[in-house]
Design a protein around this motif. Structure first.
Motif, short mmCIF file in Angstrom:
data_model
loop_
_atom_site.label_atom_id
_atom_site.label_comp_id
_atom_site.label_asym_id
_atom_site.label_seq_id
_atom_site.Cartn_x
_atom_site.Cartn_y
_atom_site.Cartn_z
N GLY A 1 13.20 47.21 35.33
CA GLY A 1 12.45 47.33 36.58
C GLY A 1 13.26 46.84 37.77
O GLY A 1 13.20 47.42 38.86
N ARG B 1 9.31 38.97 36.25
CA ARG B 1 8.21 39.84 36.68
C ARG B 1 8.47 41.31 36.36
O ARG B 1 7.60 42.03 35.88
CB ARG B 1 7.97 39.70 38.17
CG ARG B 1 6.93 40.68 38.68
CD ARG B 1 6.12 40.13 39.77
NE ARG B 1 5.08 41.05 40.17
CZ ARG B 1 4.47 40.99 41.31
NH1 ARG B 1 4.77 40.04 42.16
NH2 ARG B 1 3.54 41.85 41.62
N TYR B 2 9.67 41.79 36.67
CA TYR B 2 9.97 43.22 36.54
C TYR B 2 10.80 43.58 35.31
O TYR B 2 10.86 44.75 34.95
CB TYR B 2 10.73 43.72 37.78
CG TYR B 2 9.97 43.52 39.07
CD1 TYR B 2 8.77 44.17 39.32
CD2 TYR B 2 10.45 42.66 40.06
CE1 TYR B 2 8.08 43.99 40.50
CE2 TYR B 2 9.77 42.48 41.25
CZ TYR B 2 8.59 43.14 41.46
OH TYR B 2 7.90 42.96 42.63
N ARG C 1 14.60 49.02 41.14
CA ARG C 1 14.31 48.59 42.51
C ARG C 1 15.58 48.29 43.32
O ARG C 1 15.63 48.52 44.51
CB ARG C 1 13.41 47.36 42.49
CG ARG C 1 11.99 47.71 42.06
CD ARG C 1 11.18 46.46 41.73
NE ARG C 1 9.82 46.80 41.41
CZ ARG C 1 9.39 47.23 40.24
NH1 ARG C 1 10.25 47.40 39.24
NH2 ARG C 1 8.12 47.51 40.04
#
Length: 77
Positions: free
Chosen positions: A30, A25-26, A34
């Motif tokens: 990403g 997803r990231y 996070r």
């Protein structure tokens, strides 16, 4: 898990699956933004991430919390 009777999004999900879904997803960049840990920032891989997260409870907790947040966002849409 889809169709699970447990309200816990982590129920029955392996740490490997958590890392793979978050990376999907990231992306590694990403994910590193996070949860800023070296295993996501420098030469990341699922294997190195699993090794680190299994030995580092605070980092594993942050990754699992991010996964729960992702699953809840997906359920809202």
């Amino acid at each position: 898990m889809t169709g699970s009777s447990s309200p816990d999004p982590l129920h029955g999900v392996t740490l490997q699956r958590v890392v793979e879904r978050l990376e999907g997803r990231y992306g590694w960049d990403g994910l590193a933004r996070r949860v800023p840990v070296r295993c996501f920032q420098h030469d990341p891989s699922v294997a190195s991430s699993l090794k680190f997260l299994r030995k580092t409870p605070w980092a594993r907790a942050r990754v699992e919390a991010l996964y729960v947040e992702m699953v809840r966002e997906e359920q809202e849409t």
